[in-house]
Write a protein that holds these residues in place. Structure first.
Motif, mmCIF file in Angstrom:
data_model
loop_
_atom_site.group_PDB
_atom_site.id
_atom_site.type_symbol
_atom_site.label_atom_id
_atom_site.label_comp_id
_atom_site.label_asym_id
_atom_site.label_seq_id
_atom_site.Cartn_x
_atom_site.Cartn_y
_atom_site.Cartn_z
ATOM 1 N N THR A 68 -24.294 -63.760 -104.899
ATOM 2 C CA THR A 68 -25.490 -63.062 -106.019
ATOM 3 C C THR A 68 -24.450 -61.674 -107.205
ATOM 4 O OG1 THR A 68 -26.985 -62.638 -104.035
ATOM 5 C CG2 THR A 68 -26.750 -61.422 -106.055
ATOM 6 N N THR A 99 -33.055 -60.448 -106.721
ATOM 7 C CA THR A 99 -33.111 -59.831 -105.294
ATOM 8 C C THR A 99 -34.458 -60.535 -104.789
ATOM 9 O OG1 THR A 99 -32.683 -57.574 -105.649
ATOM 10 C CG2 THR A 99 -33.518 -58.371 -103.439
ATOM 11 N N GLY A 103 -33.664 -63.595 -102.407
ATOM 12 C CA GLY A 103 -34.072 -62.430 -101.031
ATOM 13 C C GLY A 103 -34.919 -64.292 -100.254
ATOM 14 N N VAL A 141 -30.452 -60.476 -97.178
ATOM 15 C CA VAL A 141 -30.611 -59.757 -97.741
ATOM 16 C C VAL A 141 -29.843 -58.455 -98.426
ATOM 17 C CG1 VAL A 141 -32.612 -58.232 -99.107
ATOM 18 C CG2 VAL A 141 -33.627 -60.535 -98.007
ATOM 19 N N THR A 144 -27.032 -59.236 -100.647
ATOM 20 C CA THR A 144 -27.556 -60.196 -102.105
ATOM 21 C C THR A 144 -27.531 -58.385 -102.666
ATOM 22 O OG1 THR A 144 -29.027 -61.514 -101.597
ATOM 23 C CG2 THR A 144 -29.380 -60.175 -103.159
ATOM 24 N N THR A 145 -28.119 -57.194 -102.402
ATOM 25 C CA THR A 145 -28.395 -56.067 -103.049
ATOM 26 C C THR A 145 -27.446 -56.016 -103.275
ATOM 27 O OG1 THR A 145 -29.283 -54.742 -101.104
ATOM 28 C CG2 THR A 145 -30.961 -55.488 -102.254
ATOM 29 N N LEU A 148 -25.371 -57.441 -106.018
ATOM 30 C CA LEU A 148 -25.947 -56.743 -106.711
ATOM 31 C C LEU A 148 -25.466 -55.421 -107.773
ATOM 32 C CD1 LEU A 148 -29.779 -57.527 -106.659
ATOM 33 C CD2 LEU A 148 -28.940 -58.731 -108.578
ATOM 34 N N ALA A 228 -30.369 -51.523 -98.463
ATOM 35 C CA ALA A 228 -31.234 -52.411 -99.167
ATOM 36 C C ALA A 228 -31.177 -51.887 -100.496
ATOM 37 C CB ALA A 228 -31.681 -53.461 -99.043
ATOM 38 N N ILE A 232 -30.704 -51.503 -104.937
ATOM 39 C CA ILE A 232 -31.446 -51.830 -106.119
ATOM 40 C C ILE A 232 -31.826 -50.623 -106.683
ATOM 41 C CG2 ILE A 232 -33.783 -52.417 -106.229
ATOM 42 C CD1 ILE A 232 -33.408 -54.492 -103.906
#
Length: 244
Positions: A68, A99, A103, A141, A144-145, A148, A228, A232
């Motif tokens: 990511t 996301t 996700g 997830v 992932t965040t 980011l 998370a 974001i």
């Protein structure tokens, strides 16, 4: 924020990934291969049943973080983000779109990893496999965040990798993989409480051993979700249009 623009970003990201078989393989296959390697390595010992749940947290978390963060950074370095933001799309739409895209991939990744660990590698799960899958998905997830968020500060792919000792490695060391968190020195135990991967590992261990009720696991899921969401929000605030 616009749901239509967020979904449009999600569709664009998924289309890009669909044409990149190496990324698909890294996302969907590599975590299971690493779990299989762990199971093979400790095939004649009870070690895999002890550390297997933690591996379901660790490998997807690291891979989602890397993929990511590097993907988002390339969007910025290539000027794609700058061109997108000339349109009526906000940074939050962009972050949420990414996301959601990753996700959805995390759902597939978690299902493959959990199914492979339980039904192929023989990981013993005393609790609900569905609850185990839910925690594994939340953990992916989370990776992932955080990826980011890291991409908002990095200028090159190498800098993304440099963030791993600061963001990922402390969570591995203090997450309870090498030593149960309750056996850590008080200061390190207190620090680990503020690291989201610790809560994912706690929840996976609790489900695998059926040592806690659903309320405990639900609380851990809420903590993971809070981290998370925080990532974001911070990512949308700090994301730059273009990397110099």
């Amino acid at each position: 924020m616009s749901l239509r623009r967020t979904l449009a970003t999600t569709g664009r990201v998924l289309t890009q990934i669909r044409h990149d078989p190496r990324t698909i393989g890294l996302l969907l296959i590599v975590p299971s291969l690493l779990i299989g390697l762990m199971a093979w390595l400790f095939s004649d010992t009870p070690v895999f049943d002890l550390v297997g749940p933690a591996m379901l947290a660790l490998f997807p978390f690291i891979i989602m973080f890397l993929i990511t963060s590097i993907s988002t950074l390339r969007e910025r370095r290539g000027g794609t983000l700058e061109r997108l933001l000339t349109l009526p799309i906000s940074k939050l739409d962009f972050i949420l779109g990414y996301t959601l895209a990753f996700g959805l991939l995390a759902i597939v990744q978690s299902a493959i990893a959990v199914g492979f660990a339980v039904w192929v590698c023989g990981l013993e799960i005393e609790g609900s496999v569905w609850l185990l899958l839910a925690v594994a998905f939340a953990d992916a997830v989370l990776g992932t965040t955080l990826g980011l968020l890291a991409s908002a500060f990095a200028q090159t792919e190498f800098q993304v990798v440099q963030f791993m000792p600061a963001i990922v490695f402390p969570q591995i060391l203090l997450g309870g993989i090498f030593l149960p968190r309750e056996n850590m020195p008080d200061v390190l135990h207190a620090i680990s409480d503020w690291l989201p991967l610790s809560h994912a590992i706690d929840a996976l261990n609790a489900v695998a051993r059926d040592s806690e009720d659903a309320g405990y696991v639900g609380m851990k899921l809420l903590i993971i979700a809070a981290f998370a969401v925080g990532a974001i929000v911070l990512g949308s605030i700090t994301l730059r249009r273009r990397t110099p």
